[in-house]
Design an enzyme around this catalytic site. Structure first.
Site: not given
Length: 247
Positions: A36, A38, A51, A113
């Site tokens: 995973e 971002d 992130h 994001k």
């Protein structure tokens, strides 16, 4: 028997600098099913893997990601709290990650994001890269911005989407179906056992975050949860092997 999949949250973020290539490589090394990460956009419109909306926490820089050119971001050290163990490491582009993934079979959960800053074009650029690398069947796009999720589905119905959410959602499998998502990615606090079971029975995969405690891992494995998102993929894999009797 369907085994619970293990997604490495920002790579192996519990043991390596999050959202860096060495963190993703560690997840691959220990045998995670997927990673995973971002994504955000730089000032010059490049899709980068980080992130926070600012670089302050995870790098030696200051300020918003959106105010940096890619070449400026690349000069920052993103080794975060792991600099002593791993030395200098930098912020990867999504393109770099997809290039590396051509050599493995990992799944990839891309979190957009775009809840604090809208980042016009983030969906289009992300999807274009996924298609360019032939990764449509290996990618799940998630976001807390559900308008963005719907936009992605309309742009690329062949790529799986999954809404992220933190608070209780009534019958989330019905909601997921209403926005054409095949999965939900809830905070574990918003995913009691009954919700997980009902969602899976309705054909909606459940991948809760962030599962770091052994007791919670065991509970979700025994429940047959679709996947877990964890900072400690190696720990999760060792526990999974014991539970399922895999050698």
């Amino acid at each position: 028997m369907t085994f619970t999949q293990i997604f490495a949250h920002r790579g192996s973020a519990g043991t390596h600098p999050e959202n860096t290539m060495i963190s993703f490589m560690e997840a691959a090394r220990v045998g995670a099913d997927g990673i995973e990460l971002d994504v955000q956009l730089t000032k010059d419109g490049e899709v980068v893997v980080i992130h926070d909306e600012t670089v302050d926490r995870t790098t030696n820089g200051k300020g918003f990601v959106k105010d940096y050119l890619l070449q400026e971001l690349k000069k920052l050290d993103s080794s975060h709290k792991f600099s002593k163990e791993f030395g200098v490491t930098n912020i990867p582009t999504l393109k770099e990650v997809l290039e590396w993934m051509q050599g493995n079979s990992l799944l990839l959960n891309i979190e957009l994001k775009n809840s604090v800053f809208f980042y016009p074009g983030l969906e289009e650029k992300t999807i274009a890269l996924v298609r360019a690398y032939g990764m449509e069947n290996r990618v799940i796009i998630s976001s807390f911005n559900h308008y963005s999720i719907v936009h992605c589905y309309r742009l690329a119905p062949e790529i799986e989407t999954a809404p992220l959410y933190r608070d209780g959602l009534y019958m989330p499998w019905v909601y997921a179906e209403s926005i054409q998502s095949k999965a939900i990615h809830p905070s574990i606090k918003a995913a009691p056992d009954a919700i997980i079971k009902s969602s899976i029975q309705a054909g909606i995969a459940v991948r809760p975050y962030t599962i770091n405690e052994e007791s919670k891992m065991k509970s979700l494995y025994s429940l047959g949860c679709s996947a877990i998102i964890t900072d400690y993929p190696e720990k999760a894999i060792l526990i999974k092997r014991k539970i399922y009797g895999i050698h």
